[in-house]
Design an enzyme around this catalytic site. Structure first.
Site, short mmCIF file in Angstrom:
data_model
loop_
_atom_site.label_atom_id
_atom_site.label_comp_id
_atom_site.label_asym_id
_atom_site.label_seq_id
_atom_site.Cartn_x
_atom_site.Cartn_y
_atom_site.Cartn_z
N GLU A 131 11.30 72.19 141.94
CA GLU A 131 10.42 72.56 140.84
C GLU A 131 9.35 73.55 141.27
O GLU A 131 9.02 74.50 140.55
CB GLU A 131 9.78 71.31 140.22
CG GLU A 131 10.78 70.33 139.60
CD GLU A 131 11.60 70.95 138.48
OE1 GLU A 131 11.12 71.92 137.86
OE2 GLU A 131 12.72 70.48 138.23
N HIS B 118 10.65 77.13 141.32
CA HIS B 118 10.68 77.79 140.01
C HIS B 118 9.32 78.40 139.69
O HIS B 118 9.21 79.57 139.29
CB HIS B 118 11.02 76.78 138.91
CG HIS B 118 12.46 76.38 138.87
ND1 HIS B 118 13.50 77.28 138.90
CD2 HIS B 118 13.04 75.15 138.74
CE1 HIS B 118 14.65 76.63 138.83
NE2 HIS B 118 14.40 75.34 138.73
#
Length: 226
Positions: free
Chosen positions: A23, A26
């Site tokens: 995550e 990203h």
């Protein structure tokens, strides 16, 4: 089967690392390409608490495990990305989406490469480290392969939206609000329904398992563990 503290220590740690780095990657790539949404919300972070989704990361996998579902999966809180803020929205969306799976493959390579240091460790520590590295290799490859399925909101779906002609990309992008329901139907409900009639409809998860096995063997070969 009784789950021990040892079991938790060798599964939870690599899972948290895999999800957190996925995550954060990203958000970091989005930040570098012009969108500061995740950065301003503190999502470009290695703090797992910022990324864990109580239902998707903890409750859903536990329910699937206890119900002996044919496929085990979960998800973290999606990193918010304002694609319109990216300098080249259509192209940059692909790079942002690829950042998560690519990071997981990099972590899998590091885990496999670290097998070579086990001989330098005391036996009890070596066993615990080996189990963590083995699980890290498996979890990261599974996470990368699963997320590359071409269904939004998975990363593969967003890559497909960025690559396909607009006439095909727009209908695919519209699936994003119901994407998780489609996945649950394909991976869990459809195989369960098929089993009631003696049919094997577990095709997608079989493909995912085969792809995962192939990638793990390739990583072991590349890192000198073949």
């Amino acid at each position: 089967m009784t789950v021990t503290l040892y079991d938790l220590s060798v599964w939870v740690l690599p899972l948290i690392f895999a999800i957190t780095f996925h995550e954060a990657a990203h958000g970091f790539v989005a930040h570098r390409l012009g969108d500061n949404t995740a950065w301003q919300l503190g999502r470009v972070s290695f703090n797992p608490i910022r990324h864990i989704d109580p239902f998707g990361t903890l409750i859903m996998p536990a329910i699937l495990l206890m119900s002996h579902a044919p496929f085990l999966f979960g998800y973290a809180k999606p990193v918010p990305v304002n694609f319109r803020a990216l300098r080249n929205p259509r192209t940059d969306m692909i790079w942002v989406a690829l950042a998560g799976p690519a990071t997981n493959i990099a972590l899998a390579l590091l885990a496999a490469a670290a097998f070579h240091i086990l001989g330098l460790l005391p036996a009890p520590v070596a066993r615990w480290t080996f189990d963590n590295l083995k699980n890290a290799l498996q979890i990261n490859v599974v996470l990368a392969i699963f997320n590359m399925m071409p269904i939004p909101p998975l990363d593969g779906g967003r890559v497909a939206v960025g690559l396909l002609p607009r006439a095909l990309a727009l209908p695919l992008a519209r699936l994003e609000p119901v994407g998780m329901l489609i996945l649950i139907g394909i991976l869990i409900l459809l195989p369960l329904a098929g089993s009631q009639f003696g049919l094997n409809l577990d095709v997608i998860s079989a493909i995912l398992r085969a792809a995962t096995s192939y990638v793990i063997r390739a990583i072991l070969f590349v890192t000198g563990n073949g």
